[in-house]
Structures are given as C-alpha cells and as structure tokens.
Design a protein around this motif. Structure first.
Motif, PDB file in Angstrom:
ATOM      1  N   ARG A 142       0.830  -1.096  -0.112  1.00 27.96           N
ATOM      2  CA  ARG A 142       0.129  -0.115  -0.030  1.00 27.96           C
ATOM      3  C   ARG A 142       0.573   1.213   0.019  1.00 27.96           C
ATOM      4  NH1 ARG A 142      -0.920   2.850   4.364  1.00 27.96           N
ATOM      5  NH2 ARG A 142      -0.917   1.324   5.953  1.00 27.96           N
ATOM      6  N   LEU A 143       1.739   1.452   1.000  1.00 33.57           N
ATOM      7  CA  LEU A 143       2.756   2.385   0.839  1.00 33.57           C
ATOM      8  C   LEU A 143       3.559   2.636  -0.435  1.00 33.57           C
ATOM      9  CD1 LEU A 143       4.105   1.790   4.424  1.00 33.57           C
ATOM     10  CD2 LEU A 143       2.601   3.741   3.735  1.00 33.57           C
ATOM     11  N   GLY A 144       4.065   1.539  -1.074  1.00 33.91           N
ATOM     12  CA  GLY A 144       4.677   1.511  -2.401  1.00 33.91           C
ATOM     13  C   GLY A 144       3.719   2.330  -3.281  1.00 33.91           C
ATOM     14  N   LYS A 145       2.411   1.976  -3.555  1.00 32.05           N
ATOM     15  CA  LYS A 145       1.424   2.393  -4.269  1.00 32.05           C
ATOM     16  C   LYS A 145       1.258   3.895  -4.148  1.00 32.05           C
ATOM     17  CE  LYS A 145      -1.304  -1.430  -5.720  1.00 32.05           C
ATOM     18  NZ  LYS A 145      -1.923  -2.521  -4.931  1.00 32.05           N
ATOM     19  N   MET A 204      11.471  -0.175  -1.273  1.00 35.24           N
ATOM     20  CA  MET A 204      11.944   0.368  -2.447  1.00 35.24           C
ATOM     21  C   MET A 204      11.652  -0.495  -3.718  1.00 35.24           C
ATOM     22  SD  MET A 204      16.085  -0.415  -1.903  1.00 35.24           S
ATOM     23  CE  MET A 204      16.739  -0.155  -3.365  1.00 35.24           C
ATOM     24  N   ARG A 205      11.283  -1.770  -3.264  1.00 34.53           N
ATOM     25  CA  ARG A 205      11.039  -2.806  -4.512  1.00 34.53           C
ATOM     26  C   ARG A 205       9.225  -2.596  -4.547  1.00 34.53           C
ATOM     27  NH1 ARG A 205      13.653  -8.099  -2.420  1.00 34.53           N
ATOM     28  NH2 ARG A 205      13.373  -6.871  -0.223  1.00 34.53           N
ATOM     29  N   ALA A 206       8.556  -1.977  -3.899  1.00 34.97           N
ATOM     30  CA  ALA A 206       7.348  -1.780  -4.022  1.00 34.97           C
ATOM     31  C   ALA A 206       7.093  -0.459  -4.760  1.00 34.97           C
ATOM     32  CB  ALA A 206       6.405  -1.757  -2.581  1.00 34.97           C
ATOM     33  N   ILE A 207       8.084   0.358  -4.727  1.00 32.88           N
ATOM     34  CA  ILE A 207       7.938   1.619  -5.661  1.00 32.88           C
ATOM     35  C   ILE A 207       8.359   1.537  -6.914  1.00 32.88           C
ATOM     36  CG2 ILE A 207       9.044   3.962  -5.792  1.00 32.88           C
ATOM     37  CD1 ILE A 207       9.505   3.966  -2.543  1.00 32.88           C
ATOM     38  N   ASP A 263       4.080  11.812   6.926  1.00 34.54           N
ATOM     39  CA  ASP A 263       3.456  11.792   5.425  1.00 34.54           C
ATOM     40  C   ASP A 263       2.874  10.471   5.152  1.00 34.54           C
ATOM     41  OD1 ASP A 263       4.046  14.648   4.900  1.00 34.54           O
ATOM     42  OD2 ASP A 263       6.112  13.940   5.654  1.00 34.54           O
ATOM     43  N   TYR A 264       3.550   9.543   5.311  1.00 38.37           N
ATOM     44  CA  TYR A 264       3.382   8.160   5.269  1.00 38.37           C
ATOM     45  C   TYR A 264       3.528   7.291   6.293  1.00 38.37           C
ATOM     46  CZ  TYR A 264       3.652  10.137   0.340  1.00 38.37           C
ATOM     47  OH  TYR A 264       3.767  10.954  -0.789  1.00 38.37           O
ATOM     48  N   TRP A 265       2.551   6.341   6.690  1.00 36.12           N
ATOM     49  CA  TRP A 265       3.063   5.500   7.822  1.00 36.12           C
ATOM     50  C   TRP A 265       2.039   4.150   7.542  1.00 36.12           C
ATOM     51  CZ3 TRP A 265      -0.351   9.667   8.317  1.00 36.12           C
ATOM     52  CH2 TRP A 265      -1.558   9.141   9.032  1.00 36.12           C
TER      53      TRP A 265
END
Ligand code: IMP
Ligand code: MG
Length: 186
Positions: free
Chosen positions: A22-25, A53-56, A143-145
């Motif tokens: 979810r964070l990567g998205k 980093m691999r989800a980005i 900002d993201y958690w």
C-alpha cells in the motif's frame, strides 16, 4: 532462540507485506515526475527500506544515514540524537523521503528533518513503518505510515533491543522481563 523472547506477534509477515504494498503504491503515485531520493535511517529501517524500494514503481535513488538515539535503553530519556554517518549526496534538487522504522517520541526524525532542510532539498517528507502516536513529545506527523502500534516495546523487521532481534521477520512485543532486568542494572 530469539523467538522465545517475544510475548506477542503484532504484525505477521503477510500483514507487513500488505502494508508495504500500500505504501509503495501511494508513494509511486505521489512522486511520479519528481526526483525521488529515499533516505534510509539506519540501522532500524534496513529491512523496511529493502521492501519499500521494491514496492515503488517510479524512478528513485537511495542513500543512507546512520543515526543513534537510545543506546541500549528502551526510552530516549535524554532526547540526544547523533549522526554517526552522514549522507554522501548533495540534496539540492531532490525530493527527499526519509524512511524510518518507527516514530516514537519524534525526536530523531525531527532532528534529522531539520538538519536536512538546511541543505535545500526540493521537498522533504517522512515515511515510517510504525507509529506510536501516544508517545510523541515533539509536534511531528509522518506523511506516510504503515500502521499505529500501542505503547509497548516492539522488535523485529529491523527494530532492535540492544542491537538484537532485528532479524525477526515479523513485528513482536518484547517480553518485559528481557529489558526490565537489564535497565534496572544501568
Ligand atoms: P524517537 O526519536 O523517540 O521517535 O525514536 C525513534 C527511534 O527509537 C527509532 O528509530 C527506533 O530505533 C527507536 N525505537 C523507538 N521505539 C522503539 C520500539 O518500540 N522498539 C525498538 N526501537 C524503538
Ligand atoms: Mg534502535
């Protein structure tokens, strides 16, 4: 075995995977067309960073900073933060995203963010895997958690107690007797 020191599993490997996806998205959507630089705060964020980093899916660069705050204790009583090893990149023109394992009192990230702001990045934001909002002493919000955790000392997935337990693949609550005995002696 290190698993014996855990009283409860808070986040399983599967749950962690979903959070990171979810964070990567979110990050990929927000940083499209930007000049993303992921700054991992070591050592705690090492496992999260490698997964995140691999989800980005947008282009990004990575860099690392070693920061220490607690020593072997479970409370950052002094609030002192030390940069043990600095970045090796000029931040001008970068959209910096600080990647941290847990936001607790907020002192560490507040300090690091302020130091990095003086170096004129295009923007700077915070992404933390865990947040313990009850414990905040400085006014700082990520900002993201990933998820909130209760006010208990947690280990695993990069998080340590006295440099141990970072290699647990899940987030667990450390049995109180493990740290209460040691901290009494200090
Ligand atoms: P803060 O400066 O109080 O926000 O603390 C941030 C740092 O303290 C994190 O990067 C962790 O290394 C450490 N920390 C805070 N809470 C915990 C915890 O429950 N388990 C392990 N480390 C923690
Ligand atoms: Mg730590």
């Amino acid at each position: 075995m290190i698993y014996d020191d855990i009283s409860e599993v808070l986040l399983s490997e599967d749950e962690i995977k979903k959070i990171v996806e979810r964070l990567g998205k979110q990050i990929s959507r927000d940083y499209a067309g930007k000049n993303l630089l992921l700054v991992s705060i070591l050592k705690g964020s090492v496992v999260f960073m490698a997964d995140l980093m691999r989800a980005i899916t947008v282009p990004c660069q990575i860099n690392f900073m070693v920061v220490s705050s607690y020593g072997n204790k479970t409370e950052n009583t002094t609030g002192a933060v030390k940069i043990e090893q600095d970045l090796d990149v000029n931040l001008e023109g970068f959209d910096v995203l600080l990647v941290e394992d847990i936001l607790d009192s907020g002192r560490t990230l507040n300090y690091v963010k302020n130091v990095l702001l003086t170096r004129n990045p295009s923007s700077i934001r915070i992404c933390t895997f865990l947040d313990k909002p009850e414990r905040r002493v400085v006014d700082l919000k990520a900002d993201y958690w990933g998820t909130d955790v209760p006010d208990e000392f947690v280990v695993g997935y990069g998080l340590d107690y006295a440099e141990k337990y970072r290699n647990l693949p899940f987030i667990g609550v450390l049995k109180r007797e493990i740290y209460e005995e040691k901290e009494k002696m200090n």
